[in-house]
Write a protein that holds these residues in place. Structure first.
Motif, mmCIF file in Angstrom:
data_model
loop_
_atom_site.group_PDB
_atom_site.id
_atom_site.type_symbol
_atom_site.label_atom_id
_atom_site.label_comp_id
_atom_site.label_asym_id
_atom_site.label_seq_id
_atom_site.Cartn_x
_atom_site.Cartn_y
_atom_site.Cartn_z
ATOM 1 N N TRP A 149 -8.863 2.394 13.214
ATOM 2 C CA TRP A 149 -9.242 3.693 12.653
ATOM 3 C C TRP A 149 -10.347 3.493 11.627
ATOM 4 C CZ3 TRP A 149 -5.587 6.035 8.437
ATOM 5 C CH2 TRP A 149 -5.228 5.055 7.511
ATOM 6 N N LYS B 21 0.822 -1.222 0.000
ATOM 7 C CA LYS B 21 0.000 0.000 0.000
ATOM 8 C C LYS B 21 0.850 1.263 0.000
ATOM 9 C CE LYS B 21 -3.049 -2.682 2.986
ATOM 10 N NZ LYS B 21 -2.114 -3.444 3.837
ATOM 11 N N ASN C 201 -9.946 1.819 2.868
ATOM 12 C CA ASN C 201 -10.625 2.772 3.751
ATOM 13 C C ASN C 201 -11.404 3.837 2.981
ATOM 14 O OD1 ASN C 201 -9.673 1.794 6.435
ATOM 15 N ND2 ASN C 201 -7.669 2.242 5.540
ATOM 16 N N SER D 61 -8.690 -6.753 9.505
ATOM 17 C CA SER D 61 -9.079 -6.986 10.904
ATOM 18 C C SER D 61 -10.296 -7.914 11.019
ATOM 19 C CB SER D 61 -9.347 -5.657 11.626
ATOM 20 O OG SER D 61 -8.238 -4.791 11.526
#
Ligand SMILES: NC(=O)c1ccc[n+]([C@@H]2O[C@H](COP(=O)([O-])OP(=O)(O)OC[C@H]3O[C@@H](n4cnc5c(N)ncnc54)[C@H](OP(=O)(O)O)[C@@H]3O)[C@@H](O)[C@H]2O)c1
Length: 278
Positions: A272, A80, A146, A194
Motif C-alpha cells: 500500500w 505501531k 507512511n 519492505s
C-alpha cells in the motif's frame, strides 16, 4: 544510530539510540511463527524487532524476548498504533497501554502512527497523544509511518516534538527522494520497510547480475542498499537460514555497485502507499 525529536526552537529532545538493522514481523500469523523467528534472530545477533498492533503478534514478540534471556535494555522494540485506532488523543493513550500489556514490557522503544489518520482532523490530537506517551516514558521515541512530504510539513503546525522516524516502503525499486528529503529536513530518519519489495523483487534479473558481481545473494544487495542509504532497515523472514543471510548483508561491501543499484529505480510499490493521500 541516534534518533531525536526536533522542537520548534530547533533543539533536539528525547534522543535515543536505535540499531540501524532489525527484523520485521509482518505476516507471521501462524501460532509460534513470530516467536520462533524472533528467537532465531536474537540468537544470530539481531537487536531490533519491528512489530505492530495490526500484525497481531506483539504478545509473541514479548514472549520470545523473555524466553531468549536477552536483557530487555539491550534490545530495541518498535510497534505501531493501528490506523483504525488513530482517531483521537484518548484512543492513543489507551492503545499504547494495550501494546505495553501485550508486549508485557515496561516501555516501547519506538512507537509509530502506522499511517496518516484517515480523518485529517484527527492528526493533531493523535500526535498530541503520542507526545504524552513520550513525556510519560511509556515510549522512548515517537514517529510516523507512511507519511508523505505534505503530511510531515503539516505537522510543523501542531507538533511540539517532530517525529524522529518516518517508516515508508524503500528499496532499490522505490527510492523516494522527495520523502527522504522531507523526512531528514524535519530531523527524522527514514526507516525502510519492505526492503525486498515483499519478496516480489528478489528474482529481479538486474539485481541478480549485481549480486553475482559482488559474490553475495540478491536479497543481501537490496538490504545493504537500504542500509547504506542511511535507512533503518527491517527485512522480514520467518525462515531461519534467510534470517541469518539477511543480517550477514551488513558485512557485504556494495560500494562499487551503488550506481547500478540506484538505476533499478522504477517507482514500484509492492504493497500500500498512503503517502500520497490528502
Ligand atoms: N509501516 C508499514 O506500513 C509497513 C508495511 C509493510 C512492512 N512493514 C514492516 O517492514 C517489514 C519488512 O517488510 P515486508 O515484510 O513487507 O517485506 P520484505 O522484508 O521486503 O520481504 C519479505 C518477503 O521476502 C522473503 N525473504 C526474506 N528474506 C529473503 C531472502 N534472503 N531471500 C529470499 N526471500 C526472502 C520473505 O519470505 P520468508 O519469510 O519465507 O523468508 C517474505 O516473503 C515488515 O515485516 C514490517 O515489520 C511496515
Amino acid at each position: 544510530m541516534r534518533i531525536s525529536h526536533l522542537t520548534p526552537d530547533g533543539q533536539e529532545a528525547y534522543s535515543h539510540e536505535v540499531p540501524q538493522f532489525g527484523l520485521g514481523v509482518f505476516l507471521m500469523s501462524e501460532e509460534g511463527e513470530c516467536r520462533n523467528s524472533v528467537l532465531h534472530a536474537l540468537k544470530v545477533g539481531y537487536t531490533h524487532i519491528d512489530t505492530a498492533r495490526v500484525y497481531g503478534n506483539e504478545d509473541e514478540v514479548g514472549k520470545a524476548v523473555k524466553e531468549s534471556g536477552v536483557d530487555r535494555d539491550s534490545l530495541f522494540i518498535t510497534t505501531k498504533l493501528r490506523r483504525g485506532h488513530a482517531t483521537g488523543y484518548d484512543e492513543v493513550l489507551e492503545h499504547c497501554q494495550k501494546s505495553l500489556e501485550l508486549l508485557d514490557m515496561d516501555y516501547i522503544d519506538l512507537y509509530l502512527v502506522h499511517a496518516p489518520p484517515e480523518d485529517p482532523e484527527h492528526r493533531s490530537p493523535v500526535w498530541k497523544g503520542m507526545e504524552y506517551c513520550l513525556e510519560q516514558g511509556w515510549v522512548k521515541a515517537i514517529g510516523v509511518s507512511n507519511y508523505g512530504a505534505a503530511h510531515i510539513e503539516a505537522m510543523k503546525e501542531y507538533a511540539t516534538y517532530m517525529p524522529c522516524v518516518n517508516q515508508v516502503e524503500f528499496n532499490p525499486w522505490l527510492q523516494r527522494p522527495d520523502i527522504k528529503k522531507a523526512t531528514e529536513a524535519a530531523g527524522a530518519r527514514l526507516m525502510a520497510y519492505s526492503p525486498l519489495a515483499r519478496g516480489q523483487k528478489v528474482d529481479d534479473a538486474g539485481l541478480a547480475e549485481i549480486a553475482e558481481r559482488l559474490g553475495c545473494t540478491p536479497a543481501q544487495v537490496a538490504i545493504k542498499f537500504c542500509y547504506d542509504e542511511g535507512c533503518i532497515t527491517i527485512p522480514k523472514s520467518s525462515n531461519p537460514s534467510r534470517i541469518t543471510e539477511n543480517i550477514q548483508s551488513l558485512d557485504v561491501d556494495i560500494s562499487s555497485e551503488m550506481d547500478a543499484i540506484r538505476a533499478l529505480e522504477c517507482n514500484y510499490v509492492s504493497g500500500w502507499d498512503p503517502t500520497s493521500e490528502p
